[in-house]
Design an enzyme around this catalytic site. Sequence first.
Site, PDB file in Angstrom:
ATOM      1  N   HIS A   1       0.781  -1.080  -0.012  1.00 32.55           N
ATOM      2  CA  HIS A   1      -0.160   0.015  -0.161  1.00 32.55           C
ATOM      3  C   HIS A   1       0.841   1.238  -0.033  1.00 32.55           C
ATOM      4  O   HIS A   1       0.448   2.334   0.403  1.00 32.55           O
ATOM      5  CB  HIS A   1      -0.947   0.014   1.271  1.00 32.55           C
TER       6      HIS A   1
ATOM      7  N   SER B   1      16.475  21.469 -16.215  1.00 29.58           N
ATOM      8  CA  SER B   1      15.290  22.134 -16.484  1.00 29.58           C
ATOM      9  C   SER B   1      15.753  23.485 -16.954  1.00 29.58           C
ATOM     10  O   SER B   1      16.699  24.164 -16.614  1.00 29.58           O
ATOM     11  CB  SER B   1      14.426  22.625 -15.239  1.00 29.58           C
TER      12      SER B   1
ATOM     13  N   LYS C   1      17.535  21.884 -10.902  1.00 32.53           N
ATOM     14  CA  LYS C   1      16.774  20.316 -11.381  1.00 32.53           C
ATOM     15  C   LYS C   1      17.688  19.433 -12.106  1.00 32.53           C
ATOM     16  O   LYS C   1      18.349  19.710 -12.930  1.00 32.53           O
ATOM     17  CB  LYS C   1      15.649  20.705 -12.342  1.00 32.53           C
TER      18      LYS C   1
ATOM     19  N   GLU D   1      10.418   8.773 -17.138  1.00 29.23           N
ATOM     20  CA  GLU D   1       9.349   9.115 -17.418  1.00 29.23           C
ATOM     21  C   GLU D   1       8.546   8.632 -18.883  1.00 29.23           C
ATOM     22  O   GLU D   1       7.548   8.289 -19.093  1.00 29.23           O
ATOM     23  CB  GLU D   1       9.207  10.783 -17.348  1.00 29.23           C
TER      24      GLU D   1
END
Length: 485
Positions: A174, A295, A301, A308
């Site tokens: 979970h 970024s 970043k 992704e």
Amino acid sequence: MKMWSGRFRQPLDPDFERWQRSFDFDRRLLRYELAASGAHARALKNAGVLSADELISILQGLEQIAQAAGVARALPPANSNHEQRTPEAAPAFPEDADAEDVHHFVEKQLAALIGETGYKLHSGRSRNEQIATDLRLFVRATIDQLLQSLGALCGVLADRAEQAADSAMPAYTHLQRAEPVLSAHWLLAYVEMFLRDAGRLADCRRRLNLCPLGSGAVAGATLPLDRGFMAQTLGFDAPTANSIDATSDRDFALEFANALSLLAVHLSRWAEEMILFSSEEYGFLVLPEAYSTGSSAMPQKKNPDLLELVRGKSGRILGNATALMIAAKGLPLAYNKDLQETQEPLFDSADTLLQMLPLVAGWMKAVEFHRERMQQAAQTGFMNAWAAATYLVQRGVPSRLAHERIGKAVQICLERNCELKDLPLAELQSLSPAFDQDFYQCLQLSAVLAIHDVPGGTAPARVRQAISAARKRIESLREEVHAHA
Ligand code: ARG
């Protein structure tokens, strides 16, 4: 010359003509079309339809087309697994704006190269059996490449598992901390998933390895062609059993695309977990710079782009499998032109995964784990609670009551912001007289890991066995791939 103009009085509408062609995408099947055509030509000669000279001239023509297109060999050895060079990549590839499909293309090229004899090649055969054969050969070769990549990826995961030695991390259910496990055990979970994927692909390969040549348009060849010979020439196990089925069957493509869907689901879950673990909140791993980007706005970043994109591309692979299933589901027997629509999704799924798997293996090799942080996380958050309850069970306390007693102890700790090991023995004994001094040992990480001492469990000795068992299975996958090469 068109392949079918005789009975037509009017030319095709030019927009329709362009729109219904498949040469733009089925040109990548050229290598298989040439191989299958070679096998058919030999069978024609054996059937007395072609003379020896005609056969030689057709085979030379096919070879010339192969060379002009940059396809290594017109007649690959049985089950060839050579890196496929796409015709698009070959500068010398002859363009043909009028070719309806790859079959038409070869026929036209052959006639241009060797004259009218070229038109004899199509004797006794139909494009319906040709495309069914070409696609089987394509899927077979792609499976061999994918199995190789999956073997390499599993090899990297096994290496990383071995390097992780006895270091631990939390396992989640979970997405809440559940129990500590060895990091190696966690990595091996992915090996299981990918080996199942390999098994599904190998299974699909076994089932597809039958040759449709000689099935004709639907009822079987109109000439006495030796189907066993053609099957053998192309590395198939046998000819297909029923011409109606063989010309309309795309189960192998559907199975393949669905096996790839499941592989994509596994890769997507892998990517999601790595993304989570790379976030500051978990801090379990450092994203490899070689596979990340920055970024344009926020200078600090480092983004998990590879992960992704892997997660994102799984969507199109699932979509492709769905497209294939839907394209097939309403078709009466046998061949229908709808089947042409099964090619692009099939190619897209194959290409997407062929590109992705080596990148995933590269990422997995490069990633750095924060072992201390993982280890630290494995020791907090009451992940020894089940082990603690087991301690009571081993002293005769019924498990439901043991669970309840430890639950109470956890509640006390939560109020005091401490761990189970910080509770004094007297206090524990007021919860249950079964507690004793040795309780504190059973709470230690090494003891918690050690009690999961079953095959497939996370006890260190079991995990070491699991690594070598996994290595053996990866090795036999490699041997299987080798046997096909
Ligand atoms: N381009 C076609 C396909 O991919 C080849 C088979 C055409 N057969 C036919 N009867 N029109 O399905």
